[in-house]
Design a protein around this motif. Structure first.
Motif, PDB file in Angstrom:
ATOM      1  N   HIS A 118       1.299   4.677  -2.432  1.00 43.15           N
ATOM      2  CA  HIS A 118       1.312   6.114  -2.107  1.00 43.15           C
ATOM      3  C   HIS A 118       2.558   6.775  -2.709  1.00 43.15           C
ATOM      4  O   HIS A 118       2.484   7.888  -3.241  1.00 43.15           O
ATOM      5  CB  HIS A 118       1.279   6.319  -0.591  1.00 43.15           C
ATOM      6  N   PHE A 121      -4.652  13.295  13.953  1.00 38.84           N
ATOM      7  CA  PHE A 121      -5.725  14.190  13.488  1.00 38.84           C
ATOM      8  C   PHE A 121      -7.082  13.599  13.867  1.00 38.84           C
ATOM      9  O   PHE A 121      -7.957  14.295  14.382  1.00 38.84           O
ATOM     10  CB  PHE A 121      -5.660  14.364  11.959  1.00 38.84           C
ATOM     11  N   GLY A 161       0.266  10.290   0.715  1.00 36.38           N
ATOM     12  CA  GLY A 161      -0.604   9.720   1.748  1.00 36.38           C
ATOM     13  C   GLY A 161      -1.700  10.715   2.118  1.00 36.38           C
ATOM     14  O   GLY A 161      -1.597  11.913   1.795  1.00 36.38           O
ATOM     15  N   HIS A 192       0.814  -1.218   0.000  1.00 39.19           N
ATOM     16  CA  HIS A 192       0.000   0.000   0.000  1.00 39.19           C
ATOM     17  C   HIS A 192       0.855   1.278   0.000  1.00 39.19           C
ATOM     18  O   HIS A 192       0.549   2.247  -0.711  1.00 39.19           O
ATOM     19  CB  HIS A 192      -0.929  -0.029   1.224  1.00 39.19           C
ATOM     20  N   SER A 200      -0.086   8.995   6.519  1.00 38.63           N
ATOM     21  CA  SER A 200      -1.486   8.588   6.315  1.00 38.63           C
ATOM     22  C   SER A 200      -2.140   8.284   7.653  1.00 38.63           C
ATOM     23  O   SER A 200      -1.615   8.647   8.706  1.00 38.63           O
ATOM     24  CB  SER A 200      -1.506   7.352   5.414  1.00 38.63           C
ATOM     25  N   GLY A 201      -3.276   7.595   7.597  1.00 39.13           N
ATOM     26  CA  GLY A 201      -3.986   7.271   8.829  1.00 39.13           C
ATOM     27  C   GLY A 201      -3.289   6.168   9.616  1.00 39.13           C
ATOM     28  O   GLY A 201      -3.384   6.096  10.836  1.00 39.13           O
ATOM     29  N   GLY A 202      -2.572   5.303   8.921  1.00 37.22           N
ATOM     30  CA  GLY A 202      -1.920   4.177   9.591  1.00 37.22           C
ATOM     31  C   GLY A 202      -0.411   4.275   9.639  1.00 37.22           C
ATOM     32  O   GLY A 202       0.239   3.510  10.368  1.00 37.22           O
ATOM     33  N   GLY A 223      -2.017  10.942  10.729  1.00 36.36           N
ATOM     34  CA  GLY A 223      -3.447  10.944  10.396  1.00 36.36           C
ATOM     35  C   GLY A 223      -4.276  10.455  11.583  1.00 36.36           C
ATOM     36  O   GLY A 223      -5.366  10.978  11.852  1.00 36.36           O
ATOM     37  N   THR A 226      -5.329  10.761  -0.952  1.00 40.68           N
ATOM     38  CA  THR A 226      -6.001   9.767  -0.109  1.00 40.68           C
ATOM     39  C   THR A 226      -6.106   8.450  -0.889  1.00 40.68           C
ATOM     40  O   THR A 226      -5.771   8.399  -2.071  1.00 40.68           O
ATOM     41  CB  THR A 226      -7.396  10.285   0.312  1.00 40.68           C
ATOM     42  N   ALA A 282      -2.967  15.738   1.864  1.00 44.84           N
ATOM     43  CA  ALA A 282      -4.059  16.592   1.377  1.00 44.84           C
ATOM     44  C   ALA A 282      -4.204  17.835   2.249  1.00 44.84           C
ATOM     45  O   ALA A 282      -4.920  18.769   1.889  1.00 44.84           O
ATOM     46  CB  ALA A 282      -5.374  15.810   1.373  1.00 44.84           C
TER      47      ALA A 282
END
Ligand code: KG4
Ligand code: ZN
Length: 366
Positions: free
Chosen positions: A124, A175, A302, A120, A145-147, A172, A334, A306
Motif C-alpha cells: 500500500h 465503515f 489503503g 501487504h 484499510s479494512g484490517g 475500514g 484498494t 478511496a
C-alpha cells in the motif's frame, strides 16, 4: 542497467490480483506497470455481510491461474521474460495468503527465478511511489484499510517506521460495521461514502476518541529526531470502536423513540456525520505526525484512501498548511497487485529474496 520484469501476486483477503511491472532504471520514476488484473470476490461475500475466509481461499484457488495468465497477456509478457516473482506473504487471511504464496513458489521453481516476499502494507505504501515517483521525503504515510490503520514515518524510500496504529478497529472495519448496523451492503465504505454526499455532516455530533492529555493540549512544534518514536505513547494512535458503538446507540435510541424506520435523510445524515468523525480523527493525527517528524509530504494509502471526503479534506488541509498530500489513484487505493509488484521491485533491488521455505504469515509485522 537492463530492464527487470517482475510478476506481483496478491491474495491476502478477497481480491485475487496479479500485475506485471518493469523497472527501467535504478532511480525514481523507473517503474512501469504493464498490467494489473483484479478478480474481486465482493459479490460472493456480500451475501454474508463480510468476508468468509473459507469461501475466500476456495475462490482464490479457482481464480489464480486465469488472473495470472491475463496479467501476462495484458502486459504482453511471456513466462520466460519474467525475472522475478513477488507475492504478498502477510498479513491477511492465512488460507487466502497460502494460495498466492504456494502459486508464487511453484512459479519460482518452474521458471528458476527469485521469489520476493512482500508485506501487504509495504505494498500500500509503495502504491504512493507508483503514482508520485518523486514523493518528497522524509514523509509520513497513513495506511488506512479494512484490517489496518497505521502511521509510518519514511525517512527514506523503502524504510518504514511504525509510529502509530489503531488500538481496536481499523477505520475500514468501522465503515463496514456501521454500514451493517444501518442495514447497508458490504463493503460499507463505498456505500457510506455515496450516501454521505446527500447528508449533513454536522447533523449529529459523534464522539471522537481522545487518547491522551496531549491530544487536547497543543504542544509547540518540535521535530522528533529519526529513530525516537515510541509506539503506544498514545498521541499518534487511533481508536474507532467507541465511534461505532456511539452510532449503534444513536440508531437504537432513534428507533425506540422516533417514527418507524430511518428516513433517507436521517440515514444520509448519520453516514455523513460518522464519516466526518472518522476523517477528522484520521487527519488530525496524520497531520500531527507529519508536523512532529518534520515531514515534507503526507501520503495516504489503503482502501479507505478511496473515500471522497477524506481525499477532499486531506488535500484542502495540505494546501492550508503548505504540506503536499499524496494519494494513489482509485485503482491503486484498494487491494491490487501493482503495488505488490512495486514493493517487490524495491526489495529485489535490495537483494531481499526468500528461499522455498517461505510460508504465509497472517500476522506479519512491518
Ligand atoms: O486496502 P483494502 O482494499 O483491503 C484491506 O487491506 O483491508 O481496504 C478495504 C477497506 C474496506 O473496509 C472498505 O470498506 C474500505 O476499504 N473502503 C472505503 C472506501 N472504499 C473502500 N472506505 C471508505 N470510503 C470508500 N470510498
Ligand atoms: Zn489492503
Amino acid at each position: 542497467m537492463s530492464e527487470t520484469t517482475l510478476l506481483g501476486i496478491e491474495t491476502s483477503c478477497d481480491e485475487t490480483a496479479a500485475a506485471v511491472a518493469v523497472e527501467t532504471a535504478a532511480g525514481p520514476a523507473s517503474w512501469e506497470i504493464r498490467s494489473s488484473v483484479i478478480a474481486s470476490q465482493v459479490e460472493i461475500h456480500r451475501e454474508w455481510g463480510g468476508v468468509v475466509p473459507e469461501l475466500a481461499s476456495r475462490q482464490h484457488l479457482r481464480d489464480i491461474c486465469g488472473v495470472v495468465e491475463r496479467a501476462l497477456c495484458d502486459g504482453r509478457v511471456g513466462w520466460a521474460q519474467l525475472d522475478a516473482i513477488a507475492v504478498t506473504q502477510g498479513p491477511g487471511l492465512v488460507g487466502s495468503l497460502l494460495v498466492g504464496v504456494a502459486f508464487a513458489k511453484a512459479l519460482a521453481v518452474a521458471l528458476d527465478r527469485p521469489l520476493v516476499p512482500v508485506h501487504h502494507l509495504a505494498g500500500h505504501i509503495e502504491s504512493l511511489f507508483l503514482c508520485h515517483p518523486h514523493l518528497p521525503l522524509p514523509a509520513v504515510v497513513l495506511v488506512v484499510s479494512g484490517g489496518h490503520t497505521s502511521l509510518y514515518h519514511l525517512p527514506q524510500a523503502g524504510t518504514y517506521r511504525l509510529v502509530g496504529r489503531t488500538r481496536d478497529d481499523a477505520a475500514g472495519e468501522a465503515f463496514d460495521k456501521v454500514a451493517k448496523l444501518l442495514g447497508l451492503t458490504y463493503p460499507g465504505g463505498p456505500v457510506i461514502d455515496r450516501l454521505a454526499r446527500r447528508g449533513d455532516e454536522h447533523a449529529i455530533r459523534f464522539p471522537v476518541a481522545r487518547m491522551t492529555h496531549a491530544d487536547r493540549v497543543e504542544e509547540p512544534a518540535t521535530v522528533v529526531p529519526p529513530g525516537s518514536p515510541k509506539i503506544g505513547e498514545g498521541r499518534m494512535d487511533f481508536s474507532f470502536s467507541g465511534l461505532k458503538t456511539a452510532v449503534a446507540r444513536y440508531v437504537r435510541r432513534r428507533q425506540a423513540t422516533g417514527p418507524g424506520a430511518l428516513s433517507e435523510t436521517e440515514l444520509a445524515d448519520i453516514c455523513a456525520s460518522f464519516q466526518r468523525a472518522v476523517v477528522d480523527a484520521l487527519l488530525d493525527r496524520a497531520f500531527e505526525a507529519a508536523r512532529r517528524f518534520g515531514a515534507c509530504s503526507l501520503g495516504i494509502a489503503g482502501g479507505v484512501s478511496a473515500n471522497s471526503r477524506l481525499r477532499e479534506v486531506a488535500t484542502a488541509r495540505g494546501v492550508e498548511r503548505g504540506l503536499p498530500v499524496m494519494l494513489p489513484t482509485l485503482h491503486l487505493s484498494t487491494d491490487n497487485a501493482a503495488m505488490i509488484a512495486a514493493a517487490g521491485l524495491r526489495r529485489l533491488r535490495a537483494g531481499m529474496t526468500a528461499s522455498l521455505d517461505l510460508n504465509a504469515d497472517a500476522a506479519l509485522t512491518l
